[in-house]
Design a protein around this motif. Structure first.
Motif, mmCIF file in Angstrom:
data_model
loop_
_atom_site.group_PDB
_atom_site.id
_atom_site.type_symbol
_atom_site.label_atom_id
_atom_site.label_comp_id
_atom_site.label_asym_id
_atom_site.label_seq_id
_atom_site.Cartn_x
_atom_site.Cartn_y
_atom_site.Cartn_z
ATOM 1 N N THR A 182 7.187 8.684 -1.843
ATOM 2 C CA THR A 182 6.573 8.386 -3.138
ATOM 3 C C THR A 182 5.512 7.309 -2.993
ATOM 4 O O THR A 182 4.427 7.403 -3.578
ATOM 5 C CB THR A 182 7.637 7.928 -4.145
ATOM 6 O OG1 THR A 182 8.573 8.987 -4.360
ATOM 7 C CG2 THR A 182 7.004 7.566 -5.478
ATOM 8 N N ALA A 183 5.808 6.274 -2.218
ATOM 9 C CA ALA A 183 4.829 5.203 -2.014
ATOM 10 C C ALA A 183 3.548 5.747 -1.395
ATOM 11 O O ALA A 183 2.437 5.364 -1.795
ATOM 12 C CB ALA A 183 5.428 4.112 -1.137
ATOM 13 N N ARG A 184 3.682 6.644 -0.452
ATOM 14 C CA ARG A 184 2.484 7.224 0.180
ATOM 15 C C ARG A 184 1.701 8.087 -0.803
ATOM 16 O O ARG A 184 0.463 8.075 -0.814
ATOM 17 C CB ARG A 184 2.896 8.028 1.403
ATOM 18 C CG ARG A 184 3.289 7.142 2.591
ATOM 19 C CD ARG A 184 3.859 7.936 3.731
ATOM 20 N NE ARG A 184 3.983 7.117 4.936
ATOM 21 C CZ ARG A 184 4.800 7.390 5.937
ATOM 22 N NH1 ARG A 184 5.602 8.471 5.875
ATOM 23 N NH2 ARG A 184 4.848 6.601 6.997
ATOM 24 N N GLU A 185 2.403 8.850 -1.646
ATOM 25 C CA GLU A 185 1.724 9.682 -2.644
ATOM 26 C C GLU A 185 0.919 8.812 -3.615
ATOM 27 O O GLU A 185 -0.254 9.093 -3.895
ATOM 28 C CB GLU A 185 2.744 10.496 -3.442
ATOM 29 C CG GLU A 185 3.374 11.653 -2.707
ATOM 30 C CD GLU A 185 4.359 12.402 -3.588
ATOM 31 O OE1 GLU A 185 4.429 12.099 -4.808
ATOM 32 O OE2 GLU A 185 5.056 13.284 -3.084
ATOM 33 N N LEU A 186 1.557 7.779 -4.145
ATOM 34 C CA LEU A 186 0.891 6.941 -5.134
ATOM 35 C C LEU A 186 -0.214 6.107 -4.488
ATOM 36 O O LEU A 186 -1.276 5.911 -5.083
ATOM 37 C CB LEU A 186 1.912 6.051 -5.833
ATOM 38 C CG LEU A 186 2.972 6.791 -6.660
ATOM 39 C CD1 LEU A 186 3.912 5.788 -7.336
ATOM 40 C CD2 LEU A 186 2.342 7.709 -7.691
ATOM 41 N N ARG A 187 0.021 5.618 -3.294
ATOM 42 C CA ARG A 187 -1.019 4.861 -2.592
ATOM 43 C C ARG A 187 -2.261 5.719 -2.379
ATOM 44 O O ARG A 187 -3.399 5.264 -2.586
ATOM 45 C CB ARG A 187 -0.490 4.359 -1.243
ATOM 46 C CG ARG A 187 -1.511 3.544 -0.456
ATOM 47 C CD ARG A 187 -0.978 3.124 0.897
ATOM 48 N NE ARG A 187 -0.735 4.267 1.778
ATOM 49 C CZ ARG A 187 -0.413 4.158 3.071
ATOM 50 N NH1 ARG A 187 -0.263 2.949 3.611
ATOM 51 N NH2 ARG A 187 -0.212 5.230 3.802
ATOM 52 N N ALA A 188 -2.074 6.965 -1.983
ATOM 53 C CA ALA A 188 -3.212 7.861 -1.754
ATOM 54 C C ALA A 188 -4.003 8.080 -3.038
ATOM 55 O O ALA A 188 -5.236 8.177 -3.010
ATOM 56 C CB ALA A 188 -2.724 9.189 -1.195
ATOM 57 N N ALA A 189 -3.306 8.147 -4.174
ATOM 58 C CA ALA A 189 -3.984 8.391 -5.445
ATOM 59 C C ALA A 189 -4.895 7.229 -5.840
ATOM 60 O O ALA A 189 -5.868 7.418 -6.573
ATOM 61 C CB ALA A 189 -2.957 8.639 -6.550
ATOM 62 N N THR A 190 -4.605 6.023 -5.348
ATOM 63 C CA THR A 190 -5.406 4.858 -5.719
ATOM 64 C C THR A 190 -6.786 4.852 -5.070
ATOM 65 O O THR A 190 -7.700 4.203 -5.574
ATOM 66 C CB THR A 190 -4.693 3.550 -5.346
ATOM 67 O OG1 THR A 190 -4.684 3.396 -3.918
ATOM 68 C CG2 THR A 190 -3.270 3.518 -5.889
ATOM 69 N N GLY A 191 -6.931 5.539 -3.927
ATOM 70 C CA GLY A 191 -8.175 5.452 -3.178
ATOM 71 C C GLY A 191 -8.362 4.101 -2.512
ATOM 72 O O GLY A 191 -9.432 3.801 -1.991
ATOM 73 N N ARG A 192 -7.337 3.284 -2.516
ATOM 74 C CA ARG A 192 -7.389 1.945 -1.919
ATOM 75 C C ARG A 192 -6.219 1.774 -0.943
ATOM 76 O O ARG A 192 -5.494 0.787 -0.976
ATOM 77 C CB ARG A 192 -7.327 0.878 -3.012
ATOM 78 C CG ARG A 192 -8.552 0.834 -3.923
ATOM 79 C CD ARG A 192 -8.342 -0.150 -5.060
ATOM 80 N NE ARG A 192 -9.566 -0.470 -5.759
ATOM 81 C CZ ARG A 192 -10.095 0.232 -6.741
ATOM 82 N NH1 ARG A 192 -9.487 1.348 -7.161
ATOM 83 N NH2 ARG A 192 -11.223 -0.139 -7.337
ATOM 84 N N GLU A 193 -6.069 2.760 -0.067
ATOM 85 C CA GLU A 193 -4.908 2.791 0.828
ATOM 86 C C GLU A 193 -4.774 1.545 1.681
ATOM 87 O O GLU A 193 -3.661 1.129 2.020
ATOM 88 C CB GLU A 193 -4.960 4.023 1.724
ATOM 89 C CG GLU A 193 -4.741 5.338 0.996
ATOM 90 C CD GLU A 193 -6.031 5.989 0.549
ATOM 91 O OE1 GLU A 193 -7.002 5.246 0.261
ATOM 92 O OE2 GLU A 193 -6.075 7.234 0.482
#
Length: 242
Positions: A182-193
């Motif tokens: 989940t953390a990876r999914e949401l992090r990717a959505a931010t565009g600020r990985e």
């Protein structure tokens, strides 16, 4: 969502456990505190934002002026992730932040969030669109008060970094689902990985790559996932909790 679907009763029980673990809208309910619309809070010419910065400056005894400014961004990023990340992870409706209101203490502290509705759909991008639209006027208001530029990682590292902290706490408490996925999914959505480092073999596995500035308080310590984890001044017993 990385958690298997469950009955409404089980889902409600899991969300109540999140309320126990985190500062969420369901647990920070002080009817005596005034609530104001989010746009009004973020207005640098209004009474709320500047007072919130000063409250952090006073509480932290900071000499460094930027500390209080960045900590307002930290506080909102933390509360917003606490109010929304568990819902996405567990498969509950996402709170809507468009008509958000916030509770303010008499000292000026941002005490709690009051979402006023739910979204009909759920996806990492919808989650981030909501949070981003709420965070942008805050970053602009803080810049107008003398803080870094609105796009500064010093601001945005707070909501992005808090993704990992929230999910790490849910995982540590035994709640179901793949918290790292989940953390990876949401992090990717931010565009600020780059603002959140995830290393499954590490404990804690999330680590911010920016600083909330609380370490500047005399005699204070560091967050468990602090970017300053290897600072020569850091002691093993100095970790602080939110």
């Amino acid at each position: 969502m990385t958690t298997e679907p469950c009955s409404p009763a089980v889902l409600l029980g899991r969300l109540r456990e999140c309320d126990r673990l985190l500062p969420r809208p369901g647990t920070i309910r002080s009817p005596t505190l005034p609530t104001v619309p989010w746009a009004e809070f973020c207005d640098p010419a209004g009474p709320w934002l500047a007072r919130c910065v000063e409250e952090w400056q006073e509480r932290g005894e900071f000499r460094h002026r930027r500390a209080g400014i960045v900590l307002v961004a930290f506080r909102f990023g933390w509360l917003a992730c606490c109010a929304t990340v568990p819902e996405y992870h567990l498969g509950a409706p996402l709170p809507a932040l468009d008509d958000l209101r916030v509770a303010i203490t008499t000292e000026g502290r941002l005490s709690g969030l009051r979402p006023t509705g739910e979204l009909d759909e759920s996806s990492p991008q919808l989650w981030w669109d909501q949070l981003r639209r709420a965070f942008e006027p805050l970053a602009e208001g803080l810049h107008a008060l003398g803080g870094p530029a609105p796009e500064s990682p010093e601001y945005w590292g707070n909501p992005v970094g808090s993704i990992g902290t929230v999910l790490w706490r849910l995982q540590r408490s035994g709640l179901p689902g793949d918290a790292i996925a989940t953390a990876r999914e949401l992090r990717a959505a931010t565009g600020r990985e780059r603002l959140l480092d995830i290393a499954p073999e590490r404990d804690p596995w999330p680590r911010r790559t920016t600083c909330c500035q609380w370490w500047r308080k005399p005699g204070s310590g560091y967050c468990e996932e602090c970017v300053l984890w290897n600072s020569p001044n850091r002691r093993p017993s100095s970790a602080v909790t939110r």
